[in-house]
Design an enzyme around this catalytic site. Sequence first.
Site, PDB file in Angstrom:
ATOM      1  N   PRO A  55      39.890  10.631  25.034  1.00 23.14           N
ATOM      2  CA  PRO A  55      40.145  10.006  26.329  1.00 23.14           C
ATOM      3  C   PRO A  55      39.337   8.710  26.469  1.00 23.14           C
ATOM      4  CG  PRO A  55      39.576  12.331  26.600  1.00 23.14           C
ATOM      5  CD  PRO A  55      39.344  11.997  25.163  1.00 23.14           C
ATOM      6  N   PRO A 237      -4.830   7.839  -4.230  1.00 26.39           N
ATOM      7  CA  PRO A 237      -6.212   8.304  -4.165  1.00 26.39           C
ATOM      8  C   PRO A 237      -6.399   9.791  -4.484  1.00 26.39           C
ATOM      9  CG  PRO A 237      -5.274   8.206  -1.991  1.00 26.39           C
ATOM     10  CD  PRO A 237      -4.225   7.677  -2.911  1.00 26.39           C
ATOM     11  N   ASP A 260      -6.327   8.369 -16.142  1.00 24.93           N
ATOM     12  CA  ASP A 260      -7.743   8.251 -15.839  1.00 24.93           C
ATOM     13  C   ASP A 260      -8.271   9.571 -15.289  1.00 24.93           C
ATOM     14  OD1 ASP A 260      -7.757   5.650 -16.507  1.00 24.93           O
ATOM     15  OD2 ASP A 260      -7.849   4.858 -14.461  1.00 24.93           O
ATOM     16  N   LYS A 282     -12.553   6.999 -17.667  1.00 23.11           N
ATOM     17  CA  LYS A 282     -13.896   6.464 -17.867  1.00 23.11           C
ATOM     18  C   LYS A 282     -14.684   6.760 -16.619  1.00 23.11           C
ATOM     19  CE  LYS A 282     -11.984   2.626 -18.636  1.00 23.11           C
ATOM     20  NZ  LYS A 282     -11.901   1.189 -18.542  1.00 23.11           N
ATOM     21  N   ASP A 315      -4.323   1.894  -7.013  1.00 25.19           N
ATOM     22  CA  ASP A 315      -3.365   0.893  -7.464  1.00 25.19           C
ATOM     23  C   ASP A 315      -3.853   0.309  -8.794  1.00 25.19           C
ATOM     24  OD1 ASP A 315      -1.070  -1.126  -6.555  1.00 25.19           O
ATOM     25  OD2 ASP A 315      -2.683  -2.242  -7.538  1.00 25.19           O
ATOM     26  N   MET A 395     -16.726   1.464  -5.924  1.00 22.30           N
ATOM     27  CA  MET A 395     -17.723   1.785  -6.959  1.00 22.30           C
ATOM     28  C   MET A 395     -19.132   1.450  -6.530  1.00 22.30           C
ATOM     29  SD  MET A 395     -15.721   0.508 -10.350  1.00 22.30           S
ATOM     30  CE  MET A 395     -14.927  -0.933  -9.670  1.00 22.30           C
TER      31      MET A 395
HETATM   32  N1  SAH Z   1      -7.589   1.277  -8.888  1.00 21.49           N
HETATM   33  C1  SAH Z   1      -8.352   2.092  -7.968  1.00 21.49           C
HETATM   34  C2  SAH Z   1      -9.828   1.746  -7.963  1.00 21.49           C
HETATM   35  C3  SAH Z   1     -10.512   2.068  -9.239  1.00 21.49           C
HETATM   36  S1  SAH Z   1     -12.228   1.755  -9.136  1.00 21.49           S
HETATM   37  C4  SAH Z   1      -7.750   1.954  -6.568  1.00 21.49           C
HETATM   38  O1  SAH Z   1      -6.918   1.067  -6.345  1.00 21.49           O
HETATM   39  O2  SAH Z   1      -8.135   2.733  -5.697  1.00 21.49           O
HETATM   40  C5  SAH Z   1     -12.859   3.332  -8.712  1.00 21.49           C
HETATM   41  C6  SAH Z   1     -13.412   3.319  -7.303  1.00 21.49           C
HETATM   42  O3  SAH Z   1     -12.345   3.469  -6.375  1.00 21.49           O
HETATM   43  C7  SAH Z   1     -14.322   4.478  -6.997  1.00 21.49           C
HETATM   44  O4  SAH Z   1     -15.643   4.227  -7.461  1.00 21.49           O
HETATM   45  C8  SAH Z   1     -14.254   4.539  -5.497  1.00 21.49           C
HETATM   46  O5  SAH Z   1     -15.035   3.517  -4.921  1.00 21.49           O
HETATM   47  C9  SAH Z   1     -12.799   4.178  -5.258  1.00 21.49           C
HETATM   48  N2  SAH Z   1     -11.961   5.391  -5.098  1.00 21.49           N
HETATM   49  C10 SAH Z   1     -10.899   5.732  -5.816  1.00 21.49           C
HETATM   50  N3  SAH Z   1     -10.363   6.871  -5.372  1.00 21.49           N
HETATM   51  C11 SAH Z   1     -11.093   7.253  -4.316  1.00 21.49           C
HETATM   52  C12 SAH Z   1     -11.051   8.367  -3.417  1.00 21.49           C
HETATM   53  N4  SAH Z   1     -10.116   9.301  -3.511  1.00 21.49           N
HETATM   54  N5  SAH Z   1     -11.972   8.423  -2.445  1.00 21.49           N
HETATM   55  C13 SAH Z   1     -12.920   7.472  -2.331  1.00 21.49           C
HETATM   56  N6  SAH Z   1     -13.022   6.429  -3.152  1.00 21.49           N
HETATM   57  C14 SAH Z   1     -12.126   6.313  -4.137  1.00 21.49           C
END
Ligand code: SAH
Length: 484
Positions: A55, A237, A260, A282, A315, A395
């Site tokens: 309708p 993360p 990693d 590492k 990342d 880090m």
């Molecule tokens: N490529 C990664 C970083 C690698 S360097 C990224 O983009 O997140 C590693 C550092 O990342 C750690 O020493 C810490 O500072 C940080 N990180 C990675 N994962 C984490 C998490 N789940 N919680 C807190 N810090 C984190």
Amino acid sequence: MSSPVPPGPQASSPLFPVFADLHGRGVLVVGGGTVALRKTAALLEAGARVRVGAPALNAELATMAARGDIEHLSGHFTPQWLDDAWLAIAATDDDGVNRAVAEAGEARRIWVNVVDDARASSVQIPARVDRGPLQVAISSGGAAPMLARHLRQMLETQLDASLGELARLLGRERERIRTRFPQLGARRAFFDRLLRGNVPTLLRKRQHLAAEREFTALLHDAGTTSRGSVALVGAGPGDAGLLTLRALRVLNEADVILHDRLVSDEVLQLVRRDAQRIEVGKQAGNHHATQAQIHALMLEHASQGKRVVRLKGGDPFVFGRGGEELEVLRANGIDFEVVPGITAAVACAAYAGVPLTHREHAQSVRLVTAHCKDSTDTLDWHALAQERQTLAVYMGVAGLDRFSARLIEHGRAASTPFAIVENGSRANQRVIVGALSELAQRARDHDVQSPALLIVGEVAALADTLHWFGAPPLRDAPAIAAAA
Ligand code: SAH
């Protein structure tokens, strides 16, 4: 005289799946609301000539009618509406009308679908996953529509959008393939090579010309089959829910995973079962594999024609040495792709309730590492100490004394809030908050361990009110330390 109510699906005999060519064929939709609109749009996409009977039409349907995309049959349903129809869809909210459409269709041997009523329908519309000409249709025969929908969602996540492009390419080249390989066996073998080779990958990378060239080469046995490739993938993360769909698909297809230590078990669970997993992680002071060894492993496996996934925490391009790894691949002529991941700064901030920018507190964010190849002294402390910005420090667990002292020396207020997020997004996440001057002491009080991310800036104070994941932030020294 009206015919009996259509029988509906019988449990003992399953439905017969059919893909209907509706191009140029008349289809009747009864109903003028949102459901009718949804069905009409899908039918038009399939090339049907749609007549919509009701309708009154809702605004969108009325526009379509005004444009001439559909024909409007005004008024209440009569069986004459079915003249010229191959298929009808009853999409009203009136059971009586829907049933009348079903009965009239049955009498005229016209297939009728009653939306959301399998029993009253002689034909059912499946849940589907659409990849251009390639369509996956799912039906539970009306027994469990939710299950069909669930399956559809699973397939949606797994089937890449570029499959549509692949289907189109194969459609265009059908004749050439048949001419080149008249025998079915040879044709099958060709398809096998094609699907395993680089054409699907090139299409996914939106390199259509290269894909066409590779296809032609392959057709003349000159293609570069199973060359092997590396996907540099960000695993996020920790929380597997933060993986991208692309990452999930790549993990599903991998032959070898080089990961990693930082990649969580939860994420590793999602890797294809029979993929070979190699931990190349590492950790400060505990090098499982040197960077050179990682490069060698990537090259070794990829040059064997395998699909290698280099899986990194967060990342791959943020403090992940992803750039160096790609340079090595590039120099050795290995194909690669990069799948971004959610970096620790973004994830930890979100999971701690700390907005990295905020109109009132911070207009910019800096991602810094306090622990890189060059010493901390190469950092621009003057810039880091500026107000109205947020620092996300990777880090940093080891050098916190120096870090806070330098910032304060260069003018950042001693009272600037900080938040340390340890194991961000994971079940054991901890958030420690306080003022910059007490940063190192608080980290010691709580025995903060890696991985931890440090956030410095006014926004860090918002963790107190905006936290939502895991335990609330810890502000004071732990009870034991306080008692001592
Ligand atoms: N490529 C990664 C970083 C690698 S360097 C990224 O983009 O997140 C590693 C550092 O990342 C750690 O020493 C810490 O500072 C940080 N990180 C990675 N994962 C984490 C998490 N789940 N919680 C807190 N810090 C984190």
